[in-house]
Design a protein around this motif. Structure first.
Motif, mmCIF file in Angstrom:
data_model
loop_
_atom_site.group_PDB
_atom_site.id
_atom_site.type_symbol
_atom_site.label_atom_id
_atom_site.label_comp_id
_atom_site.label_asym_id
_atom_site.label_seq_id
_atom_site.Cartn_x
_atom_site.Cartn_y
_atom_site.Cartn_z
ATOM 1 N N GLY A 382 0.828 -1.193 0.000
ATOM 2 C CA GLY A 382 0.000 0.000 0.000
ATOM 3 C C GLY A 382 0.869 1.252 0.000
ATOM 4 O O GLY A 382 1.878 1.316 0.696
ATOM 5 N N VAL A 383 0.488 2.244 -0.805
ATOM 6 C CA VAL A 383 1.249 3.490 -0.909
ATOM 7 C C VAL A 383 0.278 4.648 -0.749
ATOM 8 O O VAL A 383 -0.816 4.655 -1.336
ATOM 9 C CB VAL A 383 1.981 3.610 -2.264
ATOM 10 N N ALA A 384 0.698 5.652 0.033
ATOM 11 C CA ALA A 384 -0.120 6.849 0.219
ATOM 12 C C ALA A 384 0.793 8.066 0.264
ATOM 13 O O ALA A 384 1.860 8.024 0.879
ATOM 14 C CB ALA A 384 -0.942 6.752 1.504
ATOM 15 N N LEU A 385 0.380 9.130 -0.424
ATOM 16 C CA LEU A 385 1.113 10.399 -0.423
ATOM 17 C C LEU A 385 0.365 11.381 0.467
ATOM 18 O O LEU A 385 -0.876 11.466 0.413
ATOM 19 C CB LEU A 385 1.236 10.958 -1.845
ATOM 20 N N HIS A 386 1.122 12.177 1.256
ATOM 21 C CA HIS A 386 0.502 13.063 2.240
ATOM 22 C C HIS A 386 1.158 14.438 2.208
ATOM 23 O O HIS A 386 2.326 14.580 1.826
ATOM 24 C CB HIS A 386 0.636 12.503 3.669
ATOM 25 N N PHE A 473 6.110 17.223 2.858
ATOM 26 C CA PHE A 473 5.376 16.131 2.236
ATOM 27 C C PHE A 473 6.032 14.799 2.625
ATOM 28 O O PHE A 473 7.229 14.754 2.892
ATOM 29 C CB PHE A 473 5.371 16.269 0.710
ATOM 30 N N PHE A 474 5.254 13.737 2.623
ATOM 31 C CA PHE A 474 5.830 12.423 2.897
ATOM 32 C C PHE A 474 4.970 11.349 2.236
ATOM 33 O O PHE A 474 3.794 11.577 1.913
ATOM 34 C CB PHE A 474 5.960 12.170 4.406
ATOM 35 N N ALA A 475 5.608 10.203 1.991
ATOM 36 C CA ALA A 475 4.922 9.053 1.403
ATOM 37 C C ALA A 475 5.142 7.850 2.308
ATOM 38 O O ALA A 475 6.230 7.655 2.848
ATOM 39 C CB ALA A 475 5.447 8.765 -0.004
ATOM 40 N N THR A 476 4.095 7.057 2.470
ATOM 41 C CA THR A 476 4.193 5.831 3.258
ATOM 42 C C THR A 476 4.009 4.635 2.336
ATOM 43 O O THR A 476 3.115 4.615 1.485
ATOM 44 C CB THR A 476 3.122 5.801 4.362
ATOM 45 N N VAL A 477 4.911 3.662 2.491
ATOM 46 C CA VAL A 477 4.801 2.379 1.788
ATOM 47 C C VAL A 477 4.655 1.320 2.881
ATOM 48 O O VAL A 477 5.550 1.151 3.705
ATOM 49 C CB VAL A 477 6.046 2.109 0.920
ATOM 50 N N PHE A 478 3.518 0.633 2.891
ATOM 51 C CA PHE A 478 3.236 -0.241 4.031
ATOM 52 C C PHE A 478 2.705 -1.595 3.571
ATOM 53 O O PHE A 478 2.174 -1.734 2.462
ATOM 54 C CB PHE A 478 2.243 0.429 4.997
#
Length: 693
Positions: A382-386, A473-478
């Motif tokens: 799962g990837v999300a940009l914030h 900004f940050f991105a999470t890869v989970f």
């Protein structure tokens, strides 16, 4: 009458003297004005030419200032441009020069071998250093100044006096200038002019009275004529400067420039860049129509002419089109057109820039974006940009979800349309967004972070990697690792159960060995004197092995023990067992280290046999003694030294010939350990054992 004549003569002579004096003063003033005017015109010409060159460099310097090109590329383009900008100064072809402020020659068309050299220390024939003079003048007057020095004249290379005008170009950190040679002919002409004025003065002196009034009239008329000529010359110079500036820009810009007839749309003139871009010569260009040249194929000539006609009717136009060169190959260009007035006639001015590489880059960027979008959407993780939201004190308050991939929906159970653009606190619930401190650290510092965490809103465990593409900004890869965490917990519980079981086994083995040792000791009480020593030694050997198992179940590890405490307990046990009433001191200096059970058991048995042998045989006839057990770890080899201060070994003793069970055990156990064993007898007995670990 004679007196009258004498008086008349005297008056005439007096008038002549007065006229002579006045003429001499006027003549000197006019000569000086002529010299100053010549020098002023020469200096003005040099200033104008340097200004034109500086204007020609402006597009290059603007691209450098905008970061489009680097300094080295800017210097290279400036050098190429200035090398082509030669001009006729009336005597010969002249040129511009460009010198770096460290003395390196960047442009010198008539001495190309000097380019790239540092000439600060190169003198001329009279001991001057031209380069130093030029750079010193620029440092003192960066806005522009004149400098005189002696320099070789091309092509003869004979040194002559030269007057140069130089300015500072801060973008390139260089001195730009041009100059002219002050010839002896100019001095001779001035001298001839002075002699002619002197002769004219003498003649005028003879004719001063009759021609005085005539000269006054002529002078007034000449003054008016000079003023008129000066005005015309100024206008002509201004027009020439404008034309030169335009021509310089026209011929030196990288973009193709076309001048077209607004009525027929025929090409009237094309610069060198246009000829290179399309592959036609200037004469061939003049036979082409603009619409025909600026079209993708010969059949598109009418279509290519439409924007040109629109320029004529509606003003400036900018558009992109495919054009073809002489070789038939097509390429993309950006065309900017406008109406202009050139040499008193209307014309369409078209600037054409090759944008093929830019369009290729744009296409490559679109393909790259498509690939990354496909990768983004098809990732198993799962990837999300914030984006973070901060208060006035730059404290992180919340973060907004900008984009998520399909795996985000699968692993979280949340729908993309419901979370994109929303605040984390609204999506997940709660006053404080999840993991805001960790995410804020990454977004502010740019340092990546990896962690495992339980996510209460979703009741799941995740393995999370966090990166920051830019500040704020940050991105999470989970990855959902809930099942892995459950399996891991089950595995830990199972492992703990096995560890407890193994410790219990070691505890029972140790108890059984102690029972066997105790049985041997009981047997020893009911045995005769000859049987007691072997039974005691066997009991101690078993106790030595039991001590290892005791350390194992007391240790966090089930495969190794702490060597120092094991050796200390073993030595203490043996001394209590064998010393009896003797006061034998033991010294144990073993490094704090962990040793495997495979090494500990045979090493403990070796220590048991050697210490037992020292206590039983080394202190005969004595009630006290000292046994030292020393160890040192070097390069994964444990060196153990067991020594006593007893009577030592009998003369001629060797391990190979030993017949006792204990010493035979020592030899065999050393082999089992793959250790080097040495025995020495010097004020006691010393056993040395080198055990590879």
């Amino acid at each position: 009458m004679k007196l009258l004549s004498d008086k008349i003569v005297a008056v005439v002579l007096a008038c002549a003297v007065v006229i002579l004096v006045v003429f001499a003063v006027v003549q000197t003033n006019w000569t000086n004005k002529f010299i100053r005017l010549s020098e002023a015109q020469r200096e003005a010409s040099l200033r104008t030419r340097v200004s034109i060159a500086r204007s020609a460099l402006a597009p290059i310097l603007q691209r450098y200032a905008a970061g489009i090109i680097g300094k080295s590329e800017a210097c290279a383009q400036a050098s190429a441009l200035l090398s082509q900008m030669t001009y006729d100064d009336g005597e010969s072809r002249n040129y511009f020069f460009l010198n770096a402020m460290d003395g390196t020659v960047l442009v010198r068309p008539y001495r190309p071998l000097d380019v790239g050299k540092k000439l600060l220390d190169e003198p001329n024939s009279i001991g001057q250093y031209p380069m130093r003079l030029v750079l010193q003048s620029v440092r003192e007057h960066p806005e522009g100044s004149f400098v005189r020095y002696v320099f070789p004249r091309p092509p003869s290379q004979e040194e002559e006096e030269k007057l140069s005008y130089v300015i500072y170009v801060p973008e390139l950190d260089a001195a730009l200038g041009t100059g002219t040679y002050v010839e002896d002919a100019t001095v001779q002409q001035l001298a001839l002019l002075r002699r002619s004025y002197l002769l004219a003065f003498l003649l005028a002196s003879l004719l001063a009275v009759p021609f005085g009034l005539f000269l006054l009239v002529v002078r007034k008329r000449n003054a008016a004529l000079v003023e008129e000529m000066s005005k015309r010359r100024t206008a002509i110079e201004a027009m020439e400067q404008s034309r030169t500036r335009f021509q310089t820009i026209f011929e030196t810009v990288n973009d193709a420039i076309l001048i077209l007839d607004p009525g027929t749309l025929r090409i009237k003139e094309a610069n060198a860049s246009a000829q290179r871009m399309f592959g036609y010569s200037g004469e061939e260009m003049a036979r082409l129509a603009g619409g025909e040249l600026l079209a993708a194929s010969p059949d598109d000539g009418e279509e290519g002419a439409v924007p040109l006609e629109r320029t004529r009717e509606h003003g400036p136009q900018t558009y992109e089109s495919r054009c073809r060169g002489r070789d038939g190959g097509s390429f993309w260009v950006e065309i900017s057109t406008r109406m202009a007035r050139l040499d008193g006639e209307d014309a369409i001015l078209a600037a054409v820039r090759d944008v093929s590489e830019r369009r290729k880059a744009e296409e490559a960027l679109r393909e790259s974006e498509a690939k990354f979008r496909s990768l983004f959407e098809n990732m198993a993780e799962g990837v999300a940009l914030h984006e973070f939201l901060y208060d006035a004190d730059a404290r992180a308050l919340d973060y907004r979800i900008l984009e998520v991939n399909a795996a985000f929906e699968t692993q979280t159970g949340l729908v993309r349309e419901n979370v994109v653009g929303q605040l984390a606190s609204d999506c997940y619930g709660g006053e404080v967004p999840p993991f805001i401190d960790e995410y804020a650290y990454v977004a502010s510092t740019g340092n990546p972070l990896v962690f495992d965490a339980f996510f209460p809103p979703l009741d799941r465990h995740f393995h999370v990697s966090v990166i920051s593409p830019k500040k704020g900004f940050f991105a999470t890869v989970f990855t959902d690792v809930t099942q892995e965490k459950i399996s891991e917990q089950h595995l830990k519980e199972s492992l703990h159960e096995k560890e407890v079981l193994l410790k219990e086994v070691h505890h029972r083995v140790k108890n059984n060995l102690q029972i066997i040792s105790s049985l041997l000791k009981l047997q020893m009480l009911s045995s005769g004197p000859e049987a007691q020593p072997p039974l005691r030694e066997s009991a101690n050997r078993i106790a030595t092995m039991a001590l290892v198992h005791e350390h194992i179940y007391q240790s966090p590890s089930l495969s190794s023990i702490q060597l120092r405490s094991y050796v200390a307990k073993l030595a203490s046990h043996l001394l209590r067992s064998f010393a009896g009433d003797k006061r034998i001191e033991s010294v144990v200096d073993i490094p704090e280290m962990i040793i495997s059970v495979d090494k500990a058991v045979p090493l403990g048995l070796v220590l048991n046999e050697v210490i037992t042998n020292s206590v039983q045989h080394g202190f005969a006839g004595r009630n006290d003694g000292r046994i030292a057990i020393l160890g040192e770890l070097k390069n994964d080899v444990l060196d153990v030294r067991i020594s006593d201060d007893g009577v030592g070994l009998p003369e001629g003793f060797s391990l190979e010939g030993a017949t006792s069970l204990g010493l035979q055990l020592v030899v065999n156990l050393a082999r089992q350990l793959d250790a080097a064993l040495e025995v020495a007898s010097d004020q006691g007995t010393v056993f040395s054992l080198s055990v590879p670990l």
